[in-house]
Scaffold this active site. Sequence first.
Site, mmCIF file in Angstrom:
data_model
loop_
_atom_site.group_PDB
_atom_site.id
_atom_site.type_symbol
_atom_site.label_atom_id
_atom_site.label_comp_id
_atom_site.label_asym_id
_atom_site.label_seq_id
_atom_site.Cartn_x
_atom_site.Cartn_y
_atom_site.Cartn_z
ATOM 1 N N GLU A 50 0.870 -1.171 0.000
ATOM 2 C CA GLU A 50 0.000 0.000 0.000
ATOM 3 C C GLU A 50 0.908 1.222 0.000
ATOM 4 O OE1 GLU A 50 -2.705 0.046 3.244
ATOM 5 O OE2 GLU A 50 -3.941 -1.578 2.468
ATOM 6 N N ASP A 61 -6.086 9.005 9.792
ATOM 7 C CA ASP A 61 -4.782 8.534 10.231
ATOM 8 C C ASP A 61 -4.382 9.146 11.561
ATOM 9 O OD1 ASP A 61 -3.957 6.841 7.984
ATOM 10 O OD2 ASP A 61 -4.102 8.687 6.828
ATOM 11 N N TYR A 176 -10.646 -4.394 3.201
ATOM 12 C CA TYR A 176 -9.794 -3.943 4.293
ATOM 13 C C TYR A 176 -10.655 -3.872 5.547
ATOM 14 C CZ TYR A 176 -6.127 -1.099 6.589
ATOM 15 O OH TYR A 176 -5.148 -0.629 7.423
#
Length: 270
Positions: A50, A61, A176
């Site tokens: 990734e 994040d 994911y």
Amino acid sequence: MTSRLAGRFAELKSANRAALVTYICAGDPGHDASLALLKQLPGAGADIIELGMPFSDPMADGPTIQAAAVRALKAGQTQLKTLEMVRQFRVEDQTTPIVLMGYYNPIYRYGPDNFMRDAREAGVDGLLVVDLPAEHDSELGPLAREAGLDMIRMATPTTDAKRLPAVLDHASGFLYYVSLNGVTGVGQADNATVRDAIGAIRQQTEIPVCVGFGVRTPEQAARFALDAEGVVVGSALVDCIAKAETPEQGVNDVLNLVSDLANAVRHARN
């Protein structure tokens, strides 16, 4: 034609092991060091890469990857440079899948049509756009499928049985699974909870499931590799770059950790 991602998961299934999916931010700590690291990840044991597209407001994040994006942007990283990194990687490696991970804004500014064309030509295999949920598939999904790129979707602990079909609709490459609520690099997931979630997902799809968020050590990676088709490690790798005294040391520290993670994942089911 079988995609690189489908081919890689088929190989790993026949070998009865999970994939090690490694995340790095393109351009962190600088373009040259980042490119050198990218090229060496498969040799260290990464099965899928990734590659983060740095963005000034990476809201999903945690502090570690936010700081990586800042370092990359300050060093002059752009979408064009990120795609060029993939091109240079493909000169030497035609088999390791690369997924670009990031946010919609940089793609929108680039121009979605142009981005899809250039990404495909560069050798990108899939996209994971964190802030573009399945309900907004029309923004990029049709363009991605037309370009032959997998559109990676995300499921979380709050994705219930009612919403899961929408998440899985048009998902390809892999799913994911975010192992815990919150941002990347913070907290630790419970293995039993993740195992139950994967079981529920498998009742509705055969798409490979990769577990990420909160996976930092070889021991954690090995536990998730027992149940998932892939384990994603990002913040722990980015930490190596942040803590290194030189870019070269950062690259070496990342590769050493990837090697340890790969060894743990590959032997998890033996």
